[in-house]
Design an enzyme around this catalytic site. Structure first.
Site, short mmCIF file in Angstrom:
data_model
loop_
_atom_site.label_atom_id
_atom_site.label_comp_id
_atom_site.label_asym_id
_atom_site.label_seq_id
_atom_site.Cartn_x
_atom_site.Cartn_y
_atom_site.Cartn_z
N ASP A 134 -7.76 -5.57 0.20
CA ASP A 134 -8.24 -6.54 -0.81
C ASP A 134 -7.88 -7.98 -0.47
OD1 ASP A 134 -7.63 -4.01 -3.18
OD2 ASP A 134 -9.57 -4.78 -2.58
N HIS B 199 0.86 -1.20 0.00
CA HIS B 199 0.00 0.00 0.00
C HIS B 199 0.88 1.24 0.00
CE1 HIS B 199 -3.28 2.70 0.93
NE2 HIS B 199 -4.09 1.71 0.65
C1 SDX Z 1 -6.40 -0.43 -2.95
O1 SDX Z 1 -4.57 4.07 -2.29
C2 SDX Z 1 -5.52 3.50 -1.63
O2 SDX Z 1 -5.93 3.92 -0.58
C3 SDX Z 1 -6.13 2.28 -2.30
C4 SDX Z 1 -7.09 1.46 -1.47
C5 SDX Z 1 -8.38 2.21 -1.19
O3 SDX Z 1 -9.05 1.88 -0.20
O4 SDX Z 1 -8.77 3.04 -2.05
O5 SDX Z 1 -6.49 1.09 -0.25
C6 SDX Z 1 -7.51 0.20 -2.22
O6 SDX Z 1 -6.20 -0.12 -4.09
C7 SDX Z 1 -5.50 -1.39 -2.23
C8 SDX Z 1 -4.31 -1.88 -3.11
C9 SDX Z 1 -4.80 -3.00 -4.01
N1 SDX Z 1 -3.78 -3.38 -4.98
C10 SDX Z 1 -3.05 -4.49 -4.84
O7 SDX Z 1 -3.16 -5.27 -3.89
C11 SDX Z 1 -2.08 -4.76 -5.98
C12 SDX Z 1 -0.71 -5.13 -5.42
N2 SDX Z 1 -0.14 -4.01 -4.73
C13 SDX Z 1 0.86 -3.23 -5.43
O8 SDX Z 1 0.62 -3.09 -6.82
C14 SDX Z 1 1.25 -1.96 -4.70
O9 SDX Z 1 1.52 -2.30 -3.40
C15 SDX Z 1 0.32 -0.76 -4.71
C16 SDX Z 1 -0.17 -0.41 -6.06
C17 SDX Z 1 -0.85 -1.02 -3.82
C18 SDX Z 1 1.11 0.42 -4.14
O10 SDX Z 1 2.09 0.68 -5.05
P1 SDX Z 1 3.25 1.78 -4.80
O11 SDX Z 1 3.04 2.52 -3.53
O12 SDX Z 1 3.38 2.57 -6.06
O13 SDX Z 1 4.55 0.89 -4.59
P2 SDX Z 1 5.49 0.42 -5.77
O14 SDX Z 1 4.71 -0.35 -6.81
O15 SDX Z 1 6.30 1.61 -6.21
O16 SDX Z 1 6.43 -0.61 -5.00
C19 SDX Z 1 7.44 -0.15 -4.11
C20 SDX Z 1 8.32 -1.38 -3.86
C21 SDX Z 1 8.75 -2.05 -5.17
O17 SDX Z 1 9.95 -2.76 -4.90
P3 SDX Z 1 11.36 -2.12 -5.41
O18 SDX Z 1 11.25 -1.97 -6.91
O19 SDX Z 1 11.47 -0.78 -4.69
O20 SDX Z 1 12.38 -3.14 -4.97
O21 SDX Z 1 7.55 -2.37 -3.16
C22 SDX Z 1 7.38 -3.50 -4.00
C23 SDX Z 1 7.67 -3.05 -5.42
O22 SDX Z 1 8.09 -4.16 -6.19
N3 SDX Z 1 5.97 -3.92 -3.88
C24 SDX Z 1 5.55 -5.16 -4.00
C25 SDX Z 1 4.16 -5.11 -3.82
N4 SDX Z 1 3.78 -3.85 -3.62
C26 SDX Z 1 4.91 -3.11 -3.65
N5 SDX Z 1 6.22 -6.32 -4.25
C27 SDX Z 1 5.47 -7.43 -4.32
N6 SDX Z 1 4.10 -7.45 -4.14
C28 SDX Z 1 3.44 -6.33 -3.91
N7 SDX Z 1 2.10 -6.36 -3.75
#
Ligand code: SDX
Length: 386
Positions: free
Chosen positions: A323, A269
């Site tokens: 989720d 998140h």
């Molecule tokens: C919702 O924003 C909100 O409030 C949303 C929400 C709401 O109520 O409205 O809470 C609802 O959308 C919840 C999120 C649902 N999505 C997912 O579960 C999809 C998986 N999650 C990721 O795609 C991610 O965590 C996000 C999209 C939720 C957040 O993305 P960010 O903040 O842009 O983080 P990022 O993609 O830049 O990742 C930062 C690092 C990366 O590693 P490095 O490249 O720095 O080594 O963290 C890693 C990412 O690879 N990472 C993950 C991960 N989430 C972040 N690695 C593996 N699995 C994951 N889920």
């Protein structure tokens, strides 16, 4: 030199995805991502989920205060009176391809409301109230209608004697839900109602800032919520758990996924660097359902994945989000997987409308700038010479 300084200043402000950049001021919701605390208008989401109803919380989010008994009864009555959707919209939905995703059907039908309520009086509190009531009332009816239509059936009309959550489950499943199931579903709606400036709410505020109608605002937000990185993740979590298959496959599956740099659905998140407080509550709701209606082995697999991921991803602040467990609740309620995100939209309509109203109260059209990375000026070669 001035132009050069301006570009350098802009570059210093640039944050991909606007991470950490305040894009508005809001009094609707506060998130403490380090301590995992979520509150709507100052009330902890745990207290609202256990002691209020979705319509009561909707009233709080939109008008800023919890209603008294008379105000709540009036709001519930108004919403109940506006649940029905024009036959024209139902006929339009009958022309949609039945294999289409319900989020696309919802976005189209939400936008179509603007055709029926085209008068725009954004400075009139009665217009605002009417638009709020219509959208809160009709979005569930449209979600349920498409579910029956795509099965080749006629949608069933709302039942005026059923409360909001019970009526939705009735319209969806054609049978009156168990009171515990309805109560738990209502709590799920509260948990999904609002979450400050998430992507779909940001869409809503940007769209609202042009002074378009509230139906276009909600349609814009629905389209944004549909994405798998946002509201679409709940559906993908179950697919992921079914792909893993068994608890002994969790560790090898997760290690492979991390090695392949895959995003683990339902984890991570932008704000929370601990477990999402909503995931904690959704787990308890799921366990209540399992105690009453039978266990789901996929839940044991989910808990194993959470435990292993805590070791692998926890140090990076990546924990379950809203989720991760919500789909297991909906699955036990007998809701098809591709309706999980439309249900998220039903709930988040409350938050989108709260931000729509707040944006109108102190509006300036959103128009950020950019860092230009394209070509410098160049001459055009006529087609004959290209
Ligand atoms: C919702 O924003 C909100 O409030 C949303 C929400 C709401 O109520 O409205 O809470 C609802 O959308 C919840 C999120 C649902 N999505 C997912 O579960 C999809 C998986 N999650 C990721 O795609 C991610 O965590 C996000 C999209 C939720 C957040 O993305 P960010 O903040 O842009 O983080 P990022 O993609 O830049 O990742 C930062 C690092 C990366 O590693 P490095 O490249 O720095 O080594 O963290 C890693 C990412 O690879 N990472 C993950 C991960 N989430 C972040 N690695 C593996 N699995 C994951 N889920």
């Amino acid at each position: 030199m001035v132009a050069e300084a301006g570009i350098q200043a802009t570059a210093a402000l640039y944050r991909p995805g606007l991470e950490g950049v305040p894009a508005t001021q809001s009094a609707v919701c506060d998130i403490d991502g380090q301590r995992g605390i979520l509150s709507y208008r100052g009330y902890r989401v745990e207290d609202l989920a256990s002691q209020s109803t979705f319509l009561e919380t909707t009233y709080l989010l939109i008008w800023g205060e919890l209603p008294d008994a008379e105000q709540l009864a009036a709001f519930e009555q108004e919403v109940q009176m506006h649940r029905r959707v024009s036959f024209r919209i139902r006929d339009m939905m009958k022309s949609f391809p039945s294999q289409g995703h319900p989020m696309d059907a919802l976005q189209a039908s939400a936008a179509s409301l603007g055709l029926f309520y085209s008068r725009r009086a954004l400075d009139n509190p009665e217009y605002i109230y009417g638009a709020v009531v219509r959208l809160i009332a009709k979005i569930p009816t449209m979600v349920a209608a498409f579910q029956l239509i795509r099965k080749g059936q006629d949608p069933i009309q709302p039942r005026d004697d059923l409360a909001y959550a019970s009526n939705f489950l009735y319209m969806l499943t054609e049978r009156e839900p168990d009171p515990l199931a309805a109560r738990i579903f209502d709590a799920c709606l509260i948990l999904h109602a609002e979450h400050s400036l998430n992507a779909s709410t940001f869409s809503a505020r940007v769209t609202a800032s042009t002074l378009t109608d509230p139906y276009a605002v909600v349609a814009s937000a629905v389209g944004t919520l549909a994405g798998p990185l946002h509201g679409g993740a709940n559906e993908d979590v179950l697919t992921m758990l079914e792909e893993i298959g068994s608890e002994d496959q969790v560790e090898p599956w997760l290690d492979r996924a991390i090695a392949e740099k895959r995003k683990i659905m339902g984890f991570g998140h932008r704000e929370y660097k601990v477990k999402d407080p909503r995931a904690v509550i959704l787990q308890k709701l799921a366990e209540q359902l399992f105690d009453a209606f039978g266990h789901d082995p996929l839940y044991d697999l989910a808990r194993k994945l959470e435990a292993v991921a805590a070791d692998r991803l926890g140090p990076k602040g990546i924990y379950p989000n809203v989720d991760f467990y919500s789909g297991l609740v909906y699955r036990k309620l007998g809701i098809p997987e591709d309706l999980f995100t439309p249900i998220f939209a039903i709930a988040r309509t409350a938050g989108w409308l709260a931000h729509w109203k707040e944006q109108l109260g102190a509006n300036r059209i959103f128009r950020p700038t950019q860092i230009y990375t394209g070509y410098a000026a160049r001459e055009l070669t006529p087609i004959e010479a290209r």
